[in-house]
Motif scaffolding. Sequence first.
Motif, PDB file in Angstrom:
ATOM      1  N   MET A 134       0.796  -1.039   0.016  1.00  0.00           N
ATOM      2  CA  MET A 134       0.018   0.156   0.101  1.00  0.00           C
ATOM      3  C   MET A 134       0.942   1.214  -0.031  1.00  0.00           C
ATOM      4  SD  MET A 134      -3.069   0.905   2.533  1.00  0.00           S
ATOM      5  CE  MET A 134      -2.782   2.279   3.489  1.00  0.00           C
ATOM      6  N   ALA A 135       0.633   2.212  -0.919  1.00  0.00           N
ATOM      7  CA  ALA A 135       1.380   3.237  -1.042  1.00  0.00           C
ATOM      8  C   ALA A 135       1.061   4.382  -0.137  1.00  0.00           C
ATOM      9  CB  ALA A 135       1.198   4.006  -2.332  1.00  0.00           C
ATOM     10  N   LEU A 136       2.010   5.160   0.468  1.00  0.00           N
ATOM     11  CA  LEU A 136       1.881   6.183   1.299  1.00  0.00           C
ATOM     12  C   LEU A 136       1.063   7.400   0.748  1.00  0.00           C
ATOM     13  CD1 LEU A 136       4.968   6.043   3.789  1.00  0.00           C
ATOM     14  CD2 LEU A 136       2.934   5.225   4.374  1.00  0.00           C
ATOM     15  N   PRO A 137       0.262   7.970   1.433  1.00  0.00           N
ATOM     16  CA  PRO A 137      -0.309   9.332   0.773  1.00  0.00           C
ATOM     17  C   PRO A 137       0.801  10.335   0.577  1.00  0.00           C
ATOM     18  CG  PRO A 137      -1.140   9.088   2.795  1.00  0.00           C
ATOM     19  CD  PRO A 137      -0.180   7.804   2.739  1.00  0.00           C
ATOM     20  N   VAL A 138       0.565  11.252  -0.330  1.00  0.00           N
ATOM     21  CA  VAL A 138       1.474  12.314  -0.775  1.00  0.00           C
ATOM     22  C   VAL A 138       0.810  13.465  -0.405  1.00  0.00           C
ATOM     23  CG1 VAL A 138       2.337  13.631  -2.831  1.00  0.00           C
ATOM     24  CG2 VAL A 138       2.097  11.240  -2.874  1.00  0.00           C
ATOM     25  N   MET A 139       1.408  14.514   0.463  1.00  0.00           N
ATOM     26  CA  MET A 139       0.894  15.476   1.108  1.00  0.00           C
ATOM     27  C   MET A 139       1.293  16.817   0.427  1.00  0.00           C
ATOM     28  SD  MET A 139       0.899  16.743   5.112  1.00  0.00           S
ATOM     29  CE  MET A 139       1.693  18.275   5.186  1.00  0.00           C
ATOM     30  N   SER A 140       0.352  17.795   0.273  1.00  0.00           N
ATOM     31  CA  SER A 140       0.510  19.092  -0.413  1.00  0.00           C
ATOM     32  C   SER A 140       1.796  19.719   0.049  1.00  0.00           C
ATOM     33  CB  SER A 140      -0.621  19.755  -0.480  1.00  0.00           C
ATOM     34  OG  SER A 140      -0.167  21.202  -1.046  1.00  0.00           O
ATOM     35  N   PRO A 141       2.695  19.907  -0.469  1.00  0.00           N
ATOM     36  CA  PRO A 141       3.880  20.986  -0.025  1.00  0.00           C
ATOM     37  C   PRO A 141       3.244  22.341   0.312  1.00  0.00           C
ATOM     38  CG  PRO A 141       3.997  20.650  -2.487  1.00  0.00           C
ATOM     39  CD  PRO A 141       2.993  19.810  -2.189  1.00  0.00           C
ATOM     40  N   LEU A 142       2.210  22.553   0.124  1.00  0.00           N
ATOM     41  CA  LEU A 142       1.704  24.014   0.625  1.00  0.00           C
ATOM     42  C   LEU A 142       1.556  24.239   2.075  1.00  0.00           C
ATOM     43  CD1 LEU A 142      -0.545  25.050  -2.588  1.00  0.00           C
ATOM     44  CD2 LEU A 142       1.854  25.949  -1.955  1.00  0.00           C
ATOM     45  N   VAL A 143       0.965  22.859   2.587  1.00  0.00           N
ATOM     46  CA  VAL A 143       0.765  22.793   3.865  1.00  0.00           C
ATOM     47  C   VAL A 143       1.885  22.526   4.667  1.00  0.00           C
ATOM     48  CG1 VAL A 143      -0.340  21.440   5.614  1.00  0.00           C
ATOM     49  CG2 VAL A 143      -1.716  21.939   3.650  1.00  0.00           C
ATOM     50  N   SER A 144       2.769  21.711   4.270  1.00  0.00           N
ATOM     51  CA  SER A 144       4.059  21.534   5.100  1.00  0.00           C
ATOM     52  C   SER A 144       5.255  22.431   4.997  1.00  0.00           C
ATOM     53  CB  SER A 144       4.536  20.089   4.557  1.00  0.00           C
ATOM     54  OG  SER A 144       4.832  20.148   3.204  1.00  0.00           O
ATOM     55  N   GLU A 145       5.338  23.171   3.880  1.00  0.00           N
ATOM     56  CA  GLU A 145       6.320  23.860   3.594  1.00  0.00           C
ATOM     57  C   GLU A 145       5.680  25.614   4.418  1.00  0.00           C
ATOM     58  OE1 GLU A 145       7.594  24.328   0.049  1.00  0.00           O
ATOM     59  OE2 GLU A 145       8.331  22.219  -0.079  1.00  0.00           O
ATOM     60  N   ARG A 146       4.573  25.941   4.457  1.00  0.00           N
ATOM     61  CA  ARG A 146       3.954  27.119   4.993  1.00  0.00           C
ATOM     62  C   ARG A 146       3.183  26.959   6.190  1.00  0.00           C
ATOM     63  NH1 ARG A 146       2.209  29.885  -0.805  1.00  0.00           N
ATOM     64  NH2 ARG A 146       4.149  29.353  -1.832  1.00  0.00           N
TER      65      ARG A 146
ATOM     66  N   PHE B 183      -4.416  14.761   8.394  1.00  0.00           N
ATOM     67  CA  PHE B 183      -4.169  13.070   8.572  1.00  0.00           C
ATOM     68  C   PHE B 183      -5.471  12.509   8.323  1.00  0.00           C
ATOM     69  CE2 PHE B 183      -4.725   9.933  11.778  1.00  0.00           C
ATOM     70  CZ  PHE B 183      -3.845   8.954  11.504  1.00  0.00           C
ATOM     71  N   ARG B 184      -6.352  13.111   9.024  1.00  0.00           N
ATOM     72  CA  ARG B 184      -7.913  12.371   8.847  1.00  0.00           C
ATOM     73  C   ARG B 184      -8.509  12.320   7.501  1.00  0.00           C
ATOM     74  NH1 ARG B 184     -11.780  10.189   8.398  1.00  0.00           N
ATOM     75  NH2 ARG B 184     -13.458   9.638  10.227  1.00  0.00           N
ATOM     76  N   SER B 185      -8.158  13.425   6.777  1.00  0.00           N
ATOM     77  CA  SER B 185      -8.971  13.401   5.532  1.00  0.00           C
ATOM     78  C   SER B 185      -8.925  12.352   4.508  1.00  0.00           C
ATOM     79  CB  SER B 185      -8.436  14.772   4.827  1.00  0.00           C
ATOM     80  OG  SER B 185      -7.079  14.482   4.500  1.00  0.00           O
TER      81      SER B 185
END
Length: 137
Positions: free
Chosen positions: A1-13, A32-34
Amino acid sequence: MALPVMSPLVSERIWALPISAPSVKFLQYLVFRSENGGGLPSQRTMAVEYKVSAATVSTLLAPLFDLNFVLRRQAEERGGNRYRLHPLAAKYDSIDSMEEAFQQALEDMRAGRLPVLKAPEYQTAPPTKGRPELRIA
């Protein structure tokens, strides 16, 4: 199972968002919950899972609505609201699906069908000239 990819806009800002620390923490929970693509549970479910009152969830969501990180629309059935993360702040099942969603989101924002994400611009402090003066406190 592949891990989800998170938007860099959230993690970087996320550090620069003009919201309280509890709202930043709640945004982390929401990402996380979405579901992939940004679907969120009901406010009642959020309150139960996050172990706070529905009123507290409303307080934590308010600044996220103001910045358009969380979007709400009236649910067709049973009244109430449906919530989702802005497509530019959501997580995805792959880089390809994230890129596709970003392209659609940009097109929708230009056409006025989607509100603009109000993320602060990434800025760094300019480097100091010469050596910084360091002192032991």
